[in-house]
Each structure stands twice: as structure tokens, then as C-alpha cells.
Scaffold this motif. Structure first.
Motif, PDB file in Angstrom:
ATOM      1  N   ILE A 149       0.839  -1.201   0.000  1.00  0.00           N
ATOM      2  CA  ILE A 149       0.000   0.000   0.000  1.00  0.00           C
ATOM      3  C   ILE A 149       0.876   1.255   0.000  1.00  0.00           C
ATOM      4  O   ILE A 149       0.582   2.249  -0.674  1.00  0.00           O
ATOM      5  N   GLN A 150       1.989   1.218   0.740  1.00  0.00           N
ATOM      6  CA  GLN A 150       2.902   2.380   0.744  1.00  0.00           C
ATOM      7  C   GLN A 150       3.452   2.631  -0.665  1.00  0.00           C
ATOM      8  O   GLN A 150       3.601   3.776  -1.087  1.00  0.00           O
ATOM      9  N   ARG A 151       3.748   1.541  -1.380  1.00  0.00           N
ATOM     10  CA  ARG A 151       4.255   1.709  -2.751  1.00  0.00           C
ATOM     11  C   ARG A 151       3.157   2.267  -3.666  1.00  0.00           C
ATOM     12  O   ARG A 151       3.441   3.067  -4.560  1.00  0.00           O
ATOM     13  N   ASN A 152       1.911   1.839  -3.444  1.00  0.00           N
ATOM     14  CA  ASN A 152       0.813   2.439  -4.209  1.00  0.00           C
ATOM     15  C   ASN A 152       0.767   3.947  -3.972  1.00  0.00           C
ATOM     16  O   ASN A 152       0.584   4.738  -4.906  1.00  0.00           O
ATOM     17  N   ILE A 153       0.918   4.336  -2.706  1.00  0.00           N
ATOM     18  CA  ILE A 153       0.843   5.761  -2.359  1.00  0.00           C
ATOM     19  C   ILE A 153       1.955   6.527  -3.084  1.00  0.00           C
ATOM     20  O   ILE A 153       1.718   7.577  -3.691  1.00  0.00           O
ATOM     21  N   LEU A 154       3.180   5.994  -3.054  1.00  0.00           N
ATOM     22  CA  LEU A 154       4.297   6.677  -3.720  1.00  0.00           C
ATOM     23  C   LEU A 154       4.062   6.740  -5.228  1.00  0.00           C
ATOM     24  O   LEU A 154       4.286   7.777  -5.862  1.00  0.00           O
ATOM     25  N   ALA A 155       3.597   5.623  -5.799  1.00  0.00           N
ATOM     26  CA  ALA A 155       3.406   5.576  -7.254  1.00  0.00           C
ATOM     27  C   ALA A 155       2.330   6.566  -7.691  1.00  0.00           C
ATOM     28  O   ALA A 155       2.508   7.309  -8.653  1.00  0.00           O
ATOM     29  N   GLU A 156       1.218   6.584  -6.952  1.00  0.00           N
ATOM     30  CA  GLU A 156       0.090   7.403  -7.405  1.00  0.00           C
ATOM     31  C   GLU A 156       0.222   8.863  -6.989  1.00  0.00           C
ATOM     32  O   GLU A 156      -0.086   9.763  -7.764  1.00  0.00           O
ATOM     33  N   ARG A 157       0.698   9.080  -5.747  1.00  0.00           N
ATOM     34  CA  ARG A 157       0.629  10.450  -5.224  1.00  0.00           C
ATOM     35  C   ARG A 157       1.919  11.229  -5.380  1.00  0.00           C
ATOM     36  O   ARG A 157       1.902  12.451  -5.431  1.00  0.00           O
ATOM     37  N   VAL A 158       3.042  10.545  -5.447  1.00  0.00           N
ATOM     38  CA  VAL A 158       4.302  11.273  -5.643  1.00  0.00           C
ATOM     39  C   VAL A 158       4.720  11.205  -7.114  1.00  0.00           C
ATOM     40  O   VAL A 158       4.999  12.218  -7.733  1.00  0.00           O
ATOM     41  N   LEU A 159       4.721   9.998  -7.685  1.00  0.00           N
ATOM     42  CA  LEU A 159       5.168   9.862  -9.077  1.00  0.00           C
ATOM     43  C   LEU A 159       4.048  10.133 -10.081  1.00  0.00           C
ATOM     44  O   LEU A 159       4.306  10.248 -11.274  1.00  0.00           O
ATOM     45  N   GLN A 160       2.796  10.219  -9.592  1.00  0.00           N
ATOM     46  CA  GLN A 160       1.653  10.530 -10.462  1.00  0.00           C
ATOM     47  C   GLN A 160       1.469   9.487 -11.562  1.00  0.00           C
ATOM     48  O   GLN A 160       1.044   9.804 -12.680  1.00  0.00           O
ATOM     49  N   LEU A 161       1.775   8.236 -11.251  1.00  0.00           N
ATOM     50  CA  LEU A 161       1.510   7.169 -12.220  1.00  0.00           C
ATOM     51  C   LEU A 161       0.010   6.910 -12.285  1.00  0.00           C
ATOM     52  O   LEU A 161      -0.715   7.199 -11.343  1.00  0.00           O
ATOM     53  N   PRO A 162      -0.467   6.366 -13.421  1.00  0.00           N
ATOM     54  CA  PRO A 162      -1.912   6.114 -13.546  1.00  0.00           C
ATOM     55  C   PRO A 162      -2.378   5.082 -12.511  1.00  0.00           C
ATOM     56  O   PRO A 162      -1.617   4.205 -12.111  1.00  0.00           O
ATOM     57  N   ARG A 163      -3.625   5.202 -12.088  1.00  0.00           N
ATOM     58  CA  ARG A 163      -4.185   4.274 -11.097  1.00  0.00           C
ATOM     59  C   ARG A 163      -4.817   3.088 -11.795  1.00  0.00           C
ATOM     60  O   ARG A 163      -5.385   3.234 -12.872  1.00  0.00           O
ATOM     61  N   LEU A 164      -4.719   1.935 -11.159  1.00  0.00           N
ATOM     62  CA  LEU A 164      -5.332   0.730 -11.718  1.00  0.00           C
ATOM     63  C   LEU A 164      -6.840   0.767 -11.499  1.00  0.00           C
ATOM     64  O   LEU A 164      -7.621   0.330 -12.335  1.00  0.00           O
ATOM     65  N   ARG A 165      -7.274   1.317 -10.341  1.00  0.00           N
ATOM     66  CA  ARG A 165      -8.695   1.267  -9.986  1.00  0.00           C
ATOM     67  C   ARG A 165      -9.468   2.391 -10.662  1.00  0.00           C
ATOM     68  O   ARG A 165      -8.955   3.470 -10.829  1.00  0.00           O
TER      69      ARG A 165
END
Lengths: 376, 341
Positions: free
Chosen positions: A360-376
Motif C-alpha cells: 500500500i505504501q508503494r501504491n501511495i508513492l506511485a500514485e501520489r508522488v510519481l503521479q503514475l496512472p491508477r489501476l482502480r
């Protein structure tokens, strides 16, 4: 940039250090319940000296410390090997959520007793079917005369059997996802609330299950608006103690000192592979400390941002790697399960799960810091 | 305690990024770095590492690190790193005779210095064409080769963004001061460059993962890819924290530099290689083509980690400093167990 403590910060550190020297409660008892009582007494001692609510604003009886001062305080507590106060969840989550979203009446009723330790708090968020996907909690809140009736099951609740109040997230309507939950403060001392300890892989019971069977929560114990509990819960989860990075790094550093001793005892201080594994742990510990302090500068006076996930991921895997090295250098002695390092080896496995999994922490970094697209 | 850059430091970072971006937009690469050097010299960037008393700007290691990070990010050839590293080495490790002999030249546009690595009894010089002198570093030594021979023997360079030359180093003169201090300071600059390499490799991965579609979605939506990118961020930010801290330490608490410099080199070298390798993986087959730039970052990361002292050398030193060294135990330098009353 200035990595030294300012004169005011130095004075603050010296004050805390001197006070801890005089007031340290001594070694903690092994027994779980005695240990909790010991920490409760410790919280009263902290409170009398004005240190229980170090991060709380002065208007609510706190010290109003800056982020750096909070980090210093946490580091000094670790350095002195002082126990954590018993009402830790009330101090870092319950209190801040009441201050941010509570009514004046709620502030009057709850805050002072959190600080003094007279009323202990626990957190009822996770459920058997709602772990990382917290928004899918199923515990129901039904309208009743003057309040709500709660039915369902919570899990992974620390201190539930000692707590007076539970921060409870329950489904209050059939509305859309994220708009159907309410944040309640539920009295744990009533019929309709059953607490059952969970035995964990270490053999001890830090956590509990709570069963709610028609437990009552009066309207005045709703925090914020009905059906707005998701946003409030999210805010609660952001109230991580600032400076936790530096303090947890120091805790590991102290254990690395023990580990160096263990390595020497086992005659492995000349072994190149052991030395390099050990040195990697030292390096990682230092970067956690530095990331922690650097995060404070970025947070400024506000709430720490998603970068806190960096330190959480690092700390979990570092603690696991450290306990694995300790296991590897002990030879046959590692087979005995009653050592401190055997306990730490097992307990560390929870670090990448509790408080938000490393995934979940990696999801947070990917989505909120790196702005990668979300799967959901 | 304020772990952030001040306005002036941010301005330096922005200014050098602009210079590097302009170079990139002209489509320039390693082959024109000689011209780029002159441009940098004209605007004073190359004088930062030379102390004021010898005609330079005497900038702090922190300011220099900010410049080097941007150079690494833009994959500028090694001339700037070599020159800055040589200048800090001579300034920190040269004696009373050596410093005034070489440093004033390094503050001039024609006085470019290169960095070399002791190897097989000779040395490998990095980006030495056009350099007036070179500083050759070994694990415990540093020596000045003055002048750099006119006819250089070119070697194939793993790092295609830099040239490599083999030279005899018999005539090099050893720096006679505190060699460790100079090596540690140079190591921080190298580590800063590696942070920039890791930073750009991560940016390229995130860009690609956001745009590349497979199975009807951008691949960055899949956790196998996004978590790899999140791990890159952990490594890049940790290395950056370590480098900023080491650079500040060099300027303000030099007695703490040996530990800080080792932490910086280990984290930056690991981050640069692992992030570049992970970024190549995220790019899939395209990342394996010569035309695509990611292999240049991978090569720079691999080569950079092996300049100055090895990661293993630093890990051994860290072990010694933290309770596993004979002297450390004797001196009681082991982390004390705090007394509980």
C-alpha cells in the motif's frame, strides 16, 4: 540548510535529556498486563511534567512543539530506552482527530482525559474483510433513539480490553463508496461489546478482535458529519508522529550496537560477507534518519505528506534484514526460541503489514508522488 | 535543524539545469563537451571548486554537489566532474608547496584537470583530452600527473558518454597532505553526479510507464511496474538525502565526513545502478536498443560506481566505524548501550 540543532533546539534537547535522566521509570516488566500498567504510570509521569501532549497545541493542554522538537523528543525517548506512553493511540490519533473535527463539547469531554491517561483509546478500523481496502468495512451503524446501534466485527485492535473509547468506522448508509461511512467514538464498557485476544506468531497477544452486537453510540459521539467518516479516517491515518523516521532509525541503531557485539562474540567480525551485510544495515539506518529529517523540512508546518511512505517501507525491510543477520550469525544458538533476537526475528515480519502494508505504501508513492496512472 | 536548500542554493540548481537543458536542446553529446567546457568556464562554473585564495570562487561542497547532480541528470561528459574532483583533492590533500603550484591554474579556462584511476601500475584517465593535468586516485593515494602527455592512448570506455585513456603514471607526484580528506570530498561530488543519473533514469521510467499501453492500459497502472517505480523513488530520495548531508558535513563538520562520505557513495552508487537497471526493465525491448538513451545511464552508473574507492572499500570502512573494527572496539567507539537507572 543546517543540520545542527539551533540553540533553542539544543536547550529543548538538554531539557528532555535531563528530565529523562531524573525520571526514567527503570526496566519494564515482561508480563503484558504489568507492562501496560507500567506504561500507564509512565504516561501520568509524562503528563505531570507536561510532556504527554508534546505535539498538541497549548490550548488543548499540549506543549505545542515544532516538528523538529517532536523529532528530538521522540529520539530522546528512544535514546533513554524509555517506554511508550500507554495511551499512544489516543495521543497520536484520537486527540488530533477530535481537535480537527470535533465539536467544542467533544473537545471538553475527551481531550484532557486522553492526555492524563484516565481514558484509554483504541482504533476500530480494520475488519476481517477490510484490511488494505479499508473503505469496504461492513460493520453497520443503524439509527436508534438518540443515536446508533453498532453490529459487526473489528480486528487487529491493540489495547481493546483496556480501552474506554474506540475510534470506530462503520457503515451508516447504503450510499456510494466513500460516502457511506461514519466516524464514531464508541464506549467500550457496555454490553454488546466483546473483546477477544488474538494470539500472534510470537506467541503473545498484542492485538484483539472486537465483536459489536447492538452496542450503542449516542449522537453526540459522532465525529464530523454522518456519512463523512471516510475523509476523517484518512486524515487520522495522516497523523503519523512527525520525526518517527529519526526515532525509529535511532532505535535500530541501538540494536545494531547489540548486533555488533553478537557478531564479535561469534568470531565473525573479520568475515567479509557479514561485515558488508552489517555495513549495508548501518547505511540504510542512516538514510532513514536523514530522510526523516528531510521530510520534516518538506512538511514545513503542515501535515507530513506522502513521502512518509518512503521511511515506512525502508524501516520495515531494514528491521527484517537486521533480525535475519542476527539470526544468521548465531549458529546453533539461533534454534532456541526464548532469546530476544528470536522474538525480534518473528515480530519484524509484522512491520511490512502493520500501519499500512509495504504494498500500500508503494501504491501511495506511485500514485501520489510519481503521479503514475491508477489501476482502480 | 533545517534540511532544505536556501534560495541561493535553489537558484544555483535552477541556473545550471537551464545551462544543461540548453545543451540538450542543441542535441549536443559527448563529442562536443570540449566546447561545452569553454562555455562553462566563460560563465564561471568551472571556478567554483578552486579556493578563493587561489583565484577561484571557493564554493561549498554543497553548492558544487547541486551542480554535479544536474550534470549527472543531463549526462554531461566527465570533464566537469574530473576538474572539480581534482580541484577539491589538491585543495584538501595537497601540502603548502603543492596547492599554490596547481590550484591557480585550475581557476583558468585553459587549466582543465582530469580525474584518473590507478590501474595495473598505470592509470586510466577520464575525459582527459585537452586537460592540462590529472589527479590519479588510488584507494589510499592521490597523485598529480603534470602535464598530461600530449599523445594519449585511447581505451574503449564502458561509459560511452566519457572517454578513457591509458597512461603511465610513474612521473606523477603524490599529494602529501591528508589524502583521505580529499578523497572523501571528491567522493561526495561523484555521488552527487550519480544521484542525478538515478533521478533521470527514474523520470524516464515514469514517463514511459505513463504512456506505454499494453492490455488496454498504461503499464504504469500495473503494480508490477508501479511498485518498481516506487522503489526507484525510495532509492533516489535516500541517495539524495545522503549526498546533501555529506556535502553539508564536509563544509561544516569535517570530522564527521568519513562516515557521511561513505554512506553517500554507497547509497548513490547502488541507487544509480539499480534504478538504471530497473528503468531499462520498465522500458522493455525498447530499452535494449542503442538509440534509446537508457543504456547511457546504465553505463554511467556502472562506471561511476567504480571511480575513486569501491563500494566494498566503503562498506568495510563503515563496518570498522560502527563496532566491527579492532581499533573501534579498543577505543570504545561502539554505540554505547544507554544506561537505564
Amino acid at each position: 540548510m543546517d543540520l545542527t540543532l539551533s540553540p533553542e533546539e539544543l536547550r529543548f534537547r538538554d531539557e528532555i535529556r535531563a528530565w529523562l535522566d531524573q525520571n526514567h521509570p527503570g526496566p519494564a516488566p515482561q508480563d503484558t498486563e504489568q507492562n501496560f500498567d507500567f506504561r500507564l504510570a509512565w504516561q501520568r509521569t509524562l503528563h505531570e511534567a507536561g510532556y504527554a501532549g508534546i505535539a498538541w497545541p497549548r490550548e488543548y493542554g499540549g506543549r505545542g512543539a515544532t516538528l523538529v522538537e517532536q523529532a528530538i523528543f521522540n529520539e530522546e525517548m528512544v535514546r533513554a530506552r524509555a517506554p511508550a506512553p500507554a495511551n499512544i493511540l489516543g495521543l497520536i490519533m484520537g486527540g488530533p482527530v477530535v481537535m480537527a473535527h470535533g465539536t467544542d463539547d467533544q473537545k471538553r469531554r475527551f481531550l484532557a482525559r486522553i492526555l492524563s491517561g484516565d481514558e484509554l483509546w483504541c482504533q476500530g478500523f480494520s475488519e476481517p474483510d477490510a484490511g488494505s481496502d479499508l473503505a469496504s468495512v461492513r460493520t453497520r451503524a443503524e439509527r436508534a433513539e438518540g443515536g446508533w446501534r453498532i453490529s459487526g466485527q473489528k480486528v487487529w485492535t491493540s489495547y481493546a480490553h483496556r480501552a474506554k473509547w474506540c475510534m470506530l468506522l462503520a457503515r451508516s448508509s447504503d450510499g456510494a463508496r466513500y460516502r457511506n461511512l461514519t466516524y464514531f467514538i464508541c464506549d467500550m464498557r457496555q454490553d454488546g461489546v466483546t473483546v477477544r485476544p488474538l494470539r500472534q506468531i510470537t506467541g503473545e497477544s498484542e492485538f484483539n478482535e472486537i465483536f459489536f452486537d447492538g452496542a450503542f453510540v449516542p449522537d453526540e459521539n459522532v465525529i464530523g458529519s454522518v456519512d463523512d467518516g471516510w475523509n476523517i479516517a484518512l486524515a487520522t491515518l495522516m497523523f503519523e508522529r512527525p520525526g518517527l523516521g529519526a526515532a525509529s532509525a535511532l532505535a535500530i541503531r541501538l540494536q545494531l550496537g547489540e548486533l555488533a557485539g553478537l557478531i564479535r562474540q561469534n568470531g565473525l567480525d573479520d568475515d567479509a560477507s557479514v561485515r558488508r551485510r552489517f555495513a549495508r544495515l548501518v547505511v540504510e539506518t542512516e538514510t532513514i534518519r536523514l530522510n526523516g529529517y528531510r521530510g520534516l523540512a518538506r512538511a514545513g508546518e503542515g501535515v507530513p505528506g506522502p513521502e512518509g511512505s518512503i521511511v515506512k517501507i525502508q524501516w520495515a525491510s531494514l528491521n527484517q534484514a537486521m533480525t535475519e543477520l542476527a539470526f544468521d550469525v548465531q549458529g546453533g544458538a539461533a534454534l532456541e526460541s526464548d532469546s530476544t533476537w528470536a522474538y525480534r526475528l518473528l515480530r519484524a515480519r509484522a512491520n511490512s503489514i502493520e500501519g499500512g502494508t509495504s504494498e500500500i505504501q508503494r501504491n501511495i508513492l506511485a500514485e501520489r508522488v510519481l503521479q503514475l496512472p491508477r489501476l482502480r | 535543524m533545517r534540511f532544505d536548500l536556501n534560495d541561493e542554493q535553489r537558484a544555483i540548481k535552477d541556473a545550471i539545469r537551464e545551462v544543461c537543458d540548453a545543451r540538450a536542446s542543441r542535441g549536443e553529446g559527448a563529442e562536443t563537451d570540449g566546447a561545452f567546457w569553454s562555455e562553462l568556464a566563460k560563465s564561471g562554473w568551472t571556478q567554483m571548486a578552486v579556493p578563493q585564495e587561489f583565484g577561484g570562487q571557493g564554493s561549498g561542497l554543497l553548492e558544487l554537489s547541486l551542480v554535479l547532480e544536474e550534470m549527472g541528470r543531463a549526462l554531461v561528459g566527465g570533464a566537469y566532474l574530473g576538474h572539480a574532483a581534482a580541484a577539491v583533492l589538491i585543495a584538501a590533500s595537497g601540502d603548502e608547496q603543492q596547492r599554490p603550484r596547481w590550484l591557480p591554474g585550475l581557476a583558468t579556462a585553459d587549466g582543465r584537470a582530469a580525474l584518473g584511476q590507478a590501474h595495473n601500475g598505470g592509470a586510466l584517465l577520464v575525459d582527459a583530452s585537452g586537460a592540462a593535468l590529472a589527479v590519479i586516485a588510488g584507494p589510499e593515494t592521490a597523485a598529480v600527473l603534470d602535464p598530461v602527455p600530449g599523445a594519449l592512448n585511447e581505451a574503449a570506455s564502458l561509459d560511452v558518454t566519457r572517454t578513457l585513456h591509458r597512461v603511465e603514471s610513474a612521473g606523477a607526484e603524490r599529494l602529501r597532505g591528508d589524502v583521505d580528506r580529499g578523497l572523501d570530498r571528491a567522493e561526495v561530488l561523484l555521488a552527487a553526479e550519480l544521484v542525478g543519473v538515478a533521478q533521470r533514469a527514474m523520470e524516464l521510467a515514469v514517463e514511459h510507464a505513463s504512456n506505454r499501453q499494453q492490455f488496454g492500459r498504461p503499464i504504469g497502472a500495473y503494480q508490477a511496474v508501479s511498485h518498481r517505480c516506487a522503489d526507484m523513488l525510495v532509492q533516489v530520495e535516500s541517495a539524495r538525502s545522503a549526498v546533501l548531508s555529506a556535502a553539508w558535513t564536509a563544509d561544516h563538520e569535517p570530522e564527521q565526513l568519513p562516515f557521511a562520505a561513505s554512506v553517500a557513495k554507497v547509497t548513490a552508487a547502488s541507487a544509480a545502478w539499480q534504478v538504471a537497471a530497473a528503468s531499462l526493465q520498465v522500458h522493455g525491448g525498447m530499452g535494449f536498443t542503442w538509440e534509446y538513451p537508457i543504456h547511457r545511464y546504465l553505463r554511467r552508473a556502472a562506471a561511476g560506481a567504480r571511480l575513486l574507492r569501491s563500494v566494498d572499500h566503503h562498506l568495510d570502512r563503515i563496518a570498522d566505524q560502527n563496532g566491527l573494527g579492532a581499533e573501534a572496539v579498543a577505543a570504545g567507539a561502539v554505540q554505547p548501550a544507554y544506561a537505564v537507572p
